[in-house]
Write a protein that holds these residues in place. Sequence first.
Motif, PDB file in Angstrom:
ATOM      1  N   LYS A  73     -13.371 -32.096   5.233  1.00  0.00           N
ATOM      2  CA  LYS A  73     -12.676 -33.161   5.958  1.00  0.00           C
ATOM      3  C   LYS A  73     -12.538 -34.388   5.071  1.00  0.00           C
ATOM      4  O   LYS A  73     -11.504 -35.039   5.063  1.00  0.00           O
ATOM      5  N   GLY A  74     -13.573 -34.690   4.303  1.00  0.00           N
ATOM      6  CA  GLY A  74     -13.541 -35.864   3.431  1.00  0.00           C
ATOM      7  C   GLY A  74     -12.443 -35.806   2.393  1.00  0.00           C
ATOM      8  O   GLY A  74     -11.967 -36.824   1.909  1.00  0.00           O
ATOM      9  N   VAL A  75     -12.006 -34.603   2.053  1.00  0.00           N
ATOM     10  CA  VAL A  75     -10.926 -34.441   1.089  1.00  0.00           C
ATOM     11  C   VAL A  75      -9.588 -34.796   1.724  1.00  0.00           C
ATOM     12  O   VAL A  75      -8.700 -35.306   1.071  1.00  0.00           O
ATOM     13  N   HIS A  76      -9.455 -34.545   3.031  1.00  0.00           N
ATOM     14  CA  HIS A  76      -8.179 -34.711   3.705  1.00  0.00           C
ATOM     15  C   HIS A  76      -8.099 -35.910   4.644  1.00  0.00           C
ATOM     16  O   HIS A  76      -7.027 -36.285   5.077  1.00  0.00           O
ATOM     17  N   ASP A  77      -9.238 -36.502   4.974  1.00  0.00           N
ATOM     18  CA  ASP A  77      -9.266 -37.538   5.987  1.00  0.00           C
ATOM     19  C   ASP A  77     -10.452 -38.448   5.679  1.00  0.00           C
ATOM     20  O   ASP A  77     -11.294 -38.138   4.864  1.00  0.00           O
ATOM     21  N   SER A  80     -16.442 -40.937   8.627  1.00  0.00           N
ATOM     22  CA  SER A  80     -17.131 -42.117   9.161  1.00  0.00           C
ATOM     23  C   SER A  80     -18.537 -42.217   8.566  1.00  0.00           C
ATOM     24  O   SER A  80     -19.084 -41.234   8.051  1.00  0.00           O
ATOM     25  N   ALA A  81     -19.132 -43.391   8.675  1.00  0.00           N
ATOM     26  CA  ALA A  81     -20.496 -43.597   8.178  1.00  0.00           C
ATOM     27  C   ALA A  81     -21.479 -42.672   8.892  1.00  0.00           C
ATOM     28  O   ALA A  81     -22.371 -42.105   8.260  1.00  0.00           O
ATOM     29  N   GLU A  83     -20.861 -39.728  10.176  1.00  0.00           N
ATOM     30  CA  GLU A  83     -20.683 -38.365   9.673  1.00  0.00           C
ATOM     31  C   GLU A  83     -21.347 -38.204   8.308  1.00  0.00           C
ATOM     32  O   GLU A  83     -21.999 -37.185   8.049  1.00  0.00           O
ATOM     33  N   ALA A  84     -21.207 -39.185   7.455  1.00  0.00           N
ATOM     34  CA  ALA A  84     -21.825 -39.134   6.129  1.00  0.00           C
ATOM     35  C   ALA A  84     -23.342 -39.106   6.247  1.00  0.00           C
ATOM     36  O   ALA A  84     -24.026 -38.382   5.517  1.00  0.00           O
ATOM     37  N   GLU A  85     -23.880 -39.872   7.184  1.00  0.00           N
ATOM     38  CA  GLU A  85     -25.332 -39.910   7.366  1.00  0.00           C
ATOM     39  C   GLU A  85     -25.878 -38.593   7.912  1.00  0.00           C
ATOM     40  O   GLU A  85     -27.037 -38.268   7.728  1.00  0.00           O
ATOM     41  N   THR A  86     -25.019 -37.805   8.549  1.00  0.00           N
ATOM     42  CA  THR A  86     -25.420 -36.472   8.989  1.00  0.00           C
ATOM     43  C   THR A  86     -25.766 -35.614   7.780  1.00  0.00           C
ATOM     44  O   THR A  86     -26.699 -34.821   7.813  1.00  0.00           O
ATOM     45  N   CYS A  87     -25.015 -35.781   6.715  1.00  0.00           N
ATOM     46  CA  CYS A  87     -25.232 -35.013   5.493  1.00  0.00           C
ATOM     47  C   CYS A  87     -26.333 -35.611   4.633  1.00  0.00           C
ATOM     48  O   CYS A  87     -27.151 -34.904   4.068  1.00  0.00           O
ATOM     49  N   ILE A  88     -26.324 -36.923   4.521  1.00  0.00           N
ATOM     50  CA  ILE A  88     -27.312 -37.618   3.693  1.00  0.00           C
ATOM     51  C   ILE A  88     -27.906 -38.729   4.540  1.00  0.00           C
ATOM     52  O   ILE A  88     -27.348 -39.813   4.645  1.00  0.00           O
TER      53      ILE A  88
END
Length: 92
Positions: A73-77, A80-81, A83-88
């Motif tokens: 999704k980050g490549v195409h859109d 949000s902060a 969503e990023a915090e879900t990963c890191i």
Amino acid sequence: MTKALAGALYSATDLKITGDDGIERKMSDDLYSNRLLQHVRDQLGGRTQGSVLKATLDSLGGRLKSLDSLASKGVHDEVSASEAETCIPARS
């Protein structure tokens, strides 16, 4: 990052491995989730807590798919902060 971890734990090969579910999975470079899950299976071996371990592997597989989807999704859109915090996760 996940692909690098897979490479460190389970090198890419041309092998296809059939899981307990009867599904054959490739262990190629691009299918790093398969390699991560196979590494976990190899480490667990034939432990007796089968149903609990299967549920854990299923959960891990779902999380890997979700992370991959979010990264795509980050490549195409915009991501949000939260969503990023879900990963890191943010450090306090």
